[in-house]
Design an enzyme around this catalytic site. Structure first.
Site, short mmCIF file in Angstrom:
data_model
loop_
_atom_site.label_atom_id
_atom_site.label_comp_id
_atom_site.label_asym_id
_atom_site.label_seq_id
_atom_site.Cartn_x
_atom_site.Cartn_y
_atom_site.Cartn_z
CG HIS A 115 12.45 52.90 -83.82
ND1 HIS A 115 11.95 53.85 -84.68
CD2 HIS A 115 12.43 51.74 -84.51
CE1 HIS A 115 11.64 53.28 -85.83
NE2 HIS A 115 11.92 52.00 -85.75
CG HIS B 253 13.89 46.92 -86.07
ND1 HIS B 253 13.02 46.52 -87.06
CD2 HIS B 253 13.85 48.28 -86.06
CE1 HIS B 253 12.47 47.59 -87.63
NE2 HIS B 253 12.97 48.67 -87.03
CE LYS C 245 6.40 50.85 -86.01
NZ LYS C 245 7.70 50.21 -86.21
CG HIS D 229 6.18 48.80 -89.92
ND1 HIS D 229 6.34 48.66 -91.29
CD2 HIS D 229 7.37 49.28 -89.46
CE1 HIS D 229 7.56 49.04 -91.64
NE2 HIS D 229 8.20 49.41 -90.54
CG HIS E 66 7.12 52.74 -90.48
ND1 HIS E 66 8.48 52.55 -90.51
CD2 HIS E 66 6.76 52.89 -91.78
CE1 HIS E 66 8.92 52.59 -91.75
NE2 HIS E 66 7.87 52.79 -92.54
CG HIS F 195 11.01 56.02 -89.39
ND1 HIS F 195 12.39 56.09 -89.26
CD2 HIS F 195 10.69 54.71 -89.32
CE1 HIS F 195 12.86 54.85 -89.13
NE2 HIS F 195 11.86 54.01 -89.14
CG HIS G 70 11.43 48.46 -95.35
ND1 HIS G 70 10.62 48.25 -94.26
CD2 HIS G 70 12.21 49.53 -95.03
CE1 HIS G 70 10.88 49.16 -93.33
NE2 HIS G 70 11.84 49.94 -93.78
CG ASP H 10 14.87 51.95 -87.57
OD1 ASP H 10 14.36 50.87 -87.23
OD2 ASP H 10 14.65 52.49 -88.67
#
Length: 572
Positions: A139, A141, A222, A224, A251, A277, A325, A365
């Site tokens: 996971h 980024h 992915k 999301h 996610h 998550h 976010h 993450d």
């Protein structure tokens, strides 16, 4: 045969069968279950030791005769599949060539097939060290390339994730969208001293945008919520993944705009999916996304900011969510969105479900609510905290914590390898696999590795002053080693892609020099294939109190005020 005391033997050759090792300053103890070497003819490097010309080292056989390139002697292996064992480990052509007894079969009995030490062999003394497979972070980024160096400094050598740098999309979602971005990232990661597999954007109803990303080189999609985690997007991503044999990670929809957790489970249609998550603190259906961990087709993971559950976990989550976010603290709806994720009850349950083997994987993450350089550390801290809170596991023997430790080790090694379709290459200490290995001093196990071996070469290590008269004088820093330099980096690291991309010539088209290997068997697996973490109990969440029940029993724990391997290990 002459005999020596167990204590003297351990001093010379390290612990053996029946000896116990404390891990760091935790209350976790492992016990060596078996010793594959035999006694009396141990391979030991050094002045006056056995690995000398004509003794433990054969002086006639050439490398063409199968002599090892590197041997790690007398090391304690902690591996989710092998267990806790004592052995020599032989490395040849960048792969694990043998596990057992190394040496010279001309003068030594019981040398394991393929583990001949000769003129071509170098040695690492593992007598007082622990060996694990290198960690896998599923996971990531891809916000900054420097993440790789911090990950290696905590024993992680493989990344699965997405992004193109510090865009807002990358800060929030692990996605490298579209063929041009994918190609550029494949070219960029040529210089990273870790294995990498890229995730593409799965939020698409259309077949074309999904297929072109698979052909461009992604190893998974992915889906999301920031791009819209709708049921239709999930169905289409899963269908295309089935077609090209890559994984789907999700996610889910925190706001429940497109449906509830039941609707998302229905959209899975029984197909294999990796849920990020799973606990919900990092996102997903509020308040009950954690229920997906009971599904056999779901491969559940969660991330390290809430592991172990501490007295400060709740407070730091709010700001993390606002930043990651792209939320505005002056907009009430954005504040409510962030607050909906911060549920102490489900965070506590997350820790318990990890300990029970219900949540199967552990990831970071990175820079998007998690810390890329703390996976091994947080795993051991969580295992230790759970032992204190819940006592011994029923699977553990009376005098050791082997099963619990191996359960947690599996979460960051073999299980993400199985999930991402790379367990044929990495993820465990097994013959034939790439020699991605970590050596630890037991006093620092989980906190600070001694060195990381990548593709058979040391590429990262704690190293003293390069101008000193020895390798050990301070200041000791983690530094790149020769395995992370020049063309050797390309030889020792892998870029994982889809089989469709490999067939389309992605290596040549993108001009890649690294090893390029296709993922496989991503769609035929289930939670039953995950090692030591395959439990699927019934999970219920109270919609008012958020209390989590597992097979009718309240799953909770108190937040810890202090953690093992914490401040005394990290000054400053």
């Amino acid at each position: 045969m002459p005999q020596i005391s167990r204590q003297e033997y351990a001093g010379l050759f390290g612990p053996t069968t029946g000896d116990k090792i404390r891990l760091g300053d935790t209350n976790l103890f492992i016990e060596i279950e078996k010793d594959l070497r035999g006694y009396g003819e141990e391979s030991v490097y050094g002045g006056g030791k056995s690995l000398r010309d004509g003794m433990g080292a054969n002086n006639n056989l050439t490398r063409d005769n199968g002599v090892l390139d590197l041997v790690i002697t007398n090391v304690t292996i902690v591996d989710a599949r092998l267990g806790v064992i004592k052995a020599d480990v032989g490395i040849r052509d960048g792969k694990i060539a043998g596990i057992g007894k190394s040496g010279n079969p001309g003068v030594m009995d019981g040398v394991t097939q393929g583990m001949v030490v000769g003129v071509s062999t170098d040695a690492i003394s593992g007598e007082h060290l622990i060996l694990t497979a290198a960690g896998i972070d599923s996971h990531i980024h891809l916000i900054s390339p420097q993440q790789a160096y911090h990950a290696l400094s905590n024993g992680v050598a493989t990344f699965f994730g997405g992004g193109i740098g510090p865009t807002d999309g990358t800060n929030g979602t692990t996605v490298t969208p579209g063929p041009w971005n994918i190609r550029q990232m494949l070219r960029s990661i040529e210089g990273l001293p870790v294995n990498v597999g890229i995730l593409g954007k799965g939020n698409s109803y259309g077949r074309g945008p999904l297929l072109e990303q698979a052909i461009a080189g992604v190893v998974g999609y992915k889906v999301h919520e920031d791009w819209g985690a709708t049921a239709n997007a999930l169905r289409h991503a899963l269908r295309m993944a089935d077609e090209v044999d890559i994984q789907v990670s999700v996610h889910t929809d925190s706001l429940n705009e497109c449906g509830y957790v039941e609707d998302t489970i229905d959209a899975f249609e029984g197909r294999t999916i990796h849920t990020f998550h799973t606990e919900g603190a990092g996102g997903g259906h509020a308040p009950d996304i954690i229920r997906v961990a009971s599904q056999t087709n779901v491969l559940p993971s969660s991330t390290n900011p809430t592991l172990p559950y501490g007295v400060n976990s709740q407070a730091e989550l709010f700001d993390m969510i606002m930043v990651c976010h792209n939320l505005n603290p002056n907009v009430p709806a954005d504040v409510s969105f962030a607050e909906s994720r911060v549920r102490p009850e489900t965070i506590a349950a997350e820790n318990v479900l990890h300990d029970m083997g219900v949540i199967s994987m552990f990831s970071s993450d990175s820079q998007a609510m998690g810390r890329v350089g703390e996976n091994w550390l947080r795993i051991l801290q969580t295992a230790d905290a759970m032992k204190a809170a819940r006592g011994k596991l029923p699977e553990d023997a009376a005098g050791n914590d082997n099963f619990r430790v191996l359960r947690y080790v599996a979460k960051i090694t073999i299980n993400p390898a199985i999930t991402q379709g790379v367990s044929h290459v990495i993820g465990s200490v097994e013959v034939g696999k790439m020699a991605d290995l970590v050596l630890w001093d037991p006093r620092f196990f989980g906190a600070k590795p001694k060195m990381v071996i990548k593709g058979g070469m040391i590429n990262w290590a704690a190293m003293g002053d390069p101008n000193a008269s020895l390798p050990t004088p301070q200041p000791v820093f983690y530094r790149p080693m020769f395995g992370a330099m020049g063309k050797t980096l390309q030889d020792t690291c892998v870029t994982f892609v889809s089989q469709a991309a490999l067939d389309d010539g992605v290596k040549e088209k993108a001009g890649l020099d690294r090893q390029v290997i296709a993922v496989k068997n991503c769609r035929t697996i289930s939670k039953r294939d995950l090692v030591r973490n395959d439990q699927t109990p019934n999970i219920e969440v109270d919609p008012e109190t958020f209390a989590v029940k597992v097979d009718g029993v309240h799953a909770t724990c108190e937040p810890i005020a202090t953690a093992s391997m914490n401040q005394r290990y990290f000054f400053g």
